[in-house]
Design an enzyme around this catalytic site. Structure first.
Site, PDB file in Angstrom:
ATOM      1  N   HIS A   1       0.883  -1.166   0.000  1.00 63.45           N
ATOM      2  CA  HIS A   1       0.000   0.000   0.000  1.00 63.45           C
ATOM      3  C   HIS A   1       0.920   1.216   0.000  1.00 63.45           C
ATOM      4  O   HIS A   1       1.300   1.731   1.052  1.00 63.45           O
ATOM      5  CB  HIS A   1      -0.920  -0.003   1.219  1.00 63.45           C
ATOM      6  CG  HIS A   1      -1.741  -1.248   1.343  1.00 63.45           C
ATOM      7  ND1 HIS A   1      -3.024  -1.366   0.841  1.00 63.45           N
ATOM      8  CD2 HIS A   1      -1.448  -2.455   1.902  1.00 63.45           C
ATOM      9  CE1 HIS A   1      -3.493  -2.590   1.101  1.00 63.45           C
ATOM     10  NE2 HIS A   1      -2.555  -3.257   1.736  1.00 63.45           N
ATOM     11  N   THR A   2       1.335   1.647  -1.207  1.00 58.58           N
ATOM     12  CA  THR A   2       2.369   2.668  -1.330  1.00 58.58           C
ATOM     13  C   THR A   2       1.954   4.015  -0.771  1.00 58.58           C
ATOM     14  O   THR A   2       2.816   4.828  -0.430  1.00 58.58           O
ATOM     15  CB  THR A   2       2.772   2.842  -2.808  1.00 58.58           C
ATOM     16  OG1 THR A   2       1.606   3.140  -3.587  1.00 58.58           O
ATOM     17  CG2 THR A   2       3.413   1.574  -3.339  1.00 58.58           C
ATOM     18  N   CYS A   3       0.659   4.273  -0.688  1.00 61.98           N
ATOM     19  CA  CYS A   3       0.214   5.553  -0.138  1.00 61.98           C
ATOM     20  C   CYS A   3       0.569   5.668   1.336  1.00 61.98           C
ATOM     21  O   CYS A   3       0.732   6.772   1.857  1.00 61.98           O
ATOM     22  CB  CYS A   3      -1.294   5.722  -0.316  1.00 61.98           C
ATOM     23  SG  CYS A   3      -1.819   5.759  -2.044  1.00 61.98           S
ATOM     24  N   PHE A   4       0.671   4.521   2.017  1.00 63.78           N
ATOM     25  CA  PHE A   4       0.881   4.527   3.468  1.00 63.78           C
ATOM     26  C   PHE A   4       2.134   3.754   3.877  1.00 63.78           C
ATOM     27  O   PHE A   4       2.342   3.492   5.059  1.00 63.78           O
ATOM     28  CB  PHE A   4      -0.348   3.937   4.170  1.00 63.78           C
ATOM     29  CG  PHE A   4      -1.649   4.514   3.668  1.00 63.78           C
ATOM     30  CD1 PHE A   4      -1.990   5.817   3.951  1.00 63.78           C
ATOM     31  CD2 PHE A   4      -2.502   3.762   2.860  1.00 63.78           C
ATOM     32  CE1 PHE A   4      -3.178   6.357   3.473  1.00 63.78           C
ATOM     33  CE2 PHE A   4      -3.683   4.295   2.371  1.00 63.78           C
ATOM     34  CZ  PHE A   4      -4.025   5.597   2.685  1.00 63.78           C
TER      35      PHE A   4
END
Length: 521
Positions: free
Chosen positions: A486-489
């Protein structure tokens, strides 16, 4: 004071008096209040930047050495704040910020109030020092970076008010992105970008944008694209080709805009341009030694010329020949240069003119376009007090991944902990990885191949919220064999593998074969 607040105060006072007469309850209440303070203190420290003054860093190696020292100090400071503030020698309470001691008879509410007030005052004082500082080249690197980010925030358009939507397809990824970004004004470049790929599901909370800009720069800087060529140097870096063709004019502006946007959003990128280009970005004087970054053999030749007496007829004239598109093109270094031979008397002039030609004139076309794009995002005045090494470090982050630092600043969820068997396998597997494999894993989880200068402790979301590398457990099954990111987080969903062998096989498959997943999350 309202009726509800008055009643709550009366209840709190009664609990305090009642518990103070009972030692075990007094200790419990004290520890709860101390825990409450520590949580508030951590929150305040994450919101307000703390200035760390020190000596001025000039070279990249000295900057990295200072960063390592600060990282150790940060760990020690973190450990100190996590300790229970209780002096067992004289049985007193100790403020971890100002180290003031309070006798055990002090009322707990008063002590807690002092803790919060002391921490707030310290942070406000440090913040005011940064705001009132006069920026100059002599300041430490970390102070200049914090000042720079504050200046960015002054011109940033809040994401709540407006953003820029970039819609592209995989078939025409680079060209579609170029067309839309070139139409963005300076104000648009200071807005949050929302990236979406047609036909793919994904909500961009920062991770897709990081992957998008990383993949774009990787494509643009490759020799196959044609914008840059490898420098003839012992150090791996890229520079401009001998000529800037019309078809690449917009691409150089685009590349400069992407560099500026990455710096503006604090995204570390893999941008191995020659040090000479970074010197042009900060308008730093080019010296003869800098030629070594472009052409090691030419540098050695000019150094020999400079340090030795020239014999007549050994060296050529003040006219150079370069091969461009299969044709030999002549470049006079001065008027009638083909008629003027290099001699002992004019060699200094030749070296000076040759240096300017190799580090500016021959690359002028592409360089000026790249600078135009970069300055359209980053005002020139904001980076003029950075050295070229500092700008490169700020833009590209740390070149190597420190596995110990990665472990120290990793958070775990659910059943996972540092001593969980699956987690121990995970770190053992990473210990056997090469730097390239670790970088691929970092890209898989965060969307970026580089780390902030401060290391893993400073991983954040695109909007500036702290988001340390986190591992969350998932059930291992035939439908859930591989880790998911989950690259956003900056989060890795790691299945609870039954054996270390199964995990290693899955990890290697992911880092060796994954495609940038714009639809992950």
């Amino acid at each position: 004071m309202g009726e509800k607040a008055r009643k709550l105060k009366e209840i709190f006072d009664e609990i305090t008096i009642w518990s103070w007469r009972r030692p075990y309850l007094r200790i419990l209440l004290r520890n709860l209040l101390i825990l409450h303070y520590l949580l508030i203190s951590r929150f305040l420290n994450s919101v307000i930047n703390i200035v760390s003054m020190g000596c001025c860093c000039i070279t990249k190696s000295s900057i990295l050495a200072r960063i390592n020292r600060q990282r150790q100090e940060s760990r020690q400071e973190s450990q100190r704040h996590n300790m229970v503030v209780f002096n067992r020698v004289n049985n007193s309470l100790v403020c971890p910020t100002c180290r003031m001691e309070f006798p055990r008879t002090t009322e707990i509410p008063l002590f807690a109030e002092h803790l919060i007030s002391c921490s707030r005052n310290r942070n406000e004082n440090q913040q005011n020092k940064l705001l009132n500082i006069q920026i100059s080249k002599d300041l430490p690197y970390d102070t200049k970076v914090k000042w720079l980010y504050q200046e960015f925030d002054k011109i940033r358009v809040p994401w709540q008010s407006e953003n820029v939507k970039i819609n592209v397809t995989r078939d025409d990824f680079v060209q579609a992105s170029l067309t839309q970004v070139l139409f963005c004004t300076a104000e648009d470049m200071h807005k949050e970008f929302q990236i979406s790929f047609k036909g793919e599901i994904g909500i961009d909370a920062g991770g897709i944008f990081r992957e998008w800009i990383t993949l774009l720069l990787r494509n643009l800087i490759s020799e196959e694209y044609g914008l840059f060529v490898k420098a003839s140097s012992t150090m791996t870096s890229y520079t401009f080709p001998n000529v800037c063709t019309d078809e690449y004019v917009s691409s150089y502006v685009f590349f400069g805009k992407l560099m500026g946007k990455a710096l503006f959003e604090k995204i570390q990128i893999n941008c191995p341009l020659s040090q000479v280009i970074y010197k042009h970005l900060v308008e730093e004087k080019i010296e003869l030694k800098d030629l070594n970054f472009l052409d090691s053999e030419l540098y050695s030749s000019l150094m020999y010329m400079k340090d030795n007496i020239l014999e007549d007829g050994i060296y050529a004239s003040f006219e150079l020949e370069k091969e461009i598109d299969g044709k030999i093109v002549k470049f006079p270094l001065k008027e009638d240069g083909d008629q003027i031979m290099v001699s002992e008397e004019n060699k200094e002039e030749y070296i000076e003119k040759r240096l300017r030609f190799e580090t500016y004139e021959i690359m002028k076309g592409g360089l000026e376009l790249l600078l135009q794009g970069f300055y359209s995002v980053i005002p020139k005045a904001l980076i003029k007090n950075f050295t070229s090494e500092e700008l490169e470090l700020c833009l590209c982050g740390l070149p190597l991944i420190d596995l110990e630092d990665w472990q120290d600043f990793t958070e775990y969820r659910g059943e996972y902990s540092r001593k969980h068997q699956v987690i121990e396998w995970f770190w053992e597997i990473l210990a056997g990885f090469t730097q390239e494999q670790l970088m691929n894993l970092l890209v898989f989880v965060t969307g970026s191949p580089r780390l902030p200068v401060e290391g893993f402790s400073s991983l954040r979301t695109l909007r500036g919220d702290t988001a340390r590398f986190t591992i969350e457990p998932t059930i291992y099954s035939q439908r859930n064999i591989y880790p998911m990111s989950h690259t956003c987080f900056n989060r890795l969903d790691l299945p609870m593998y039954p054996t270390k062998k199964e995990m290693k096989k899955a990890m290697k498959f992911v880092i060796n074969s994954h495609v940038f997943g714009f639809g992950i999350e």
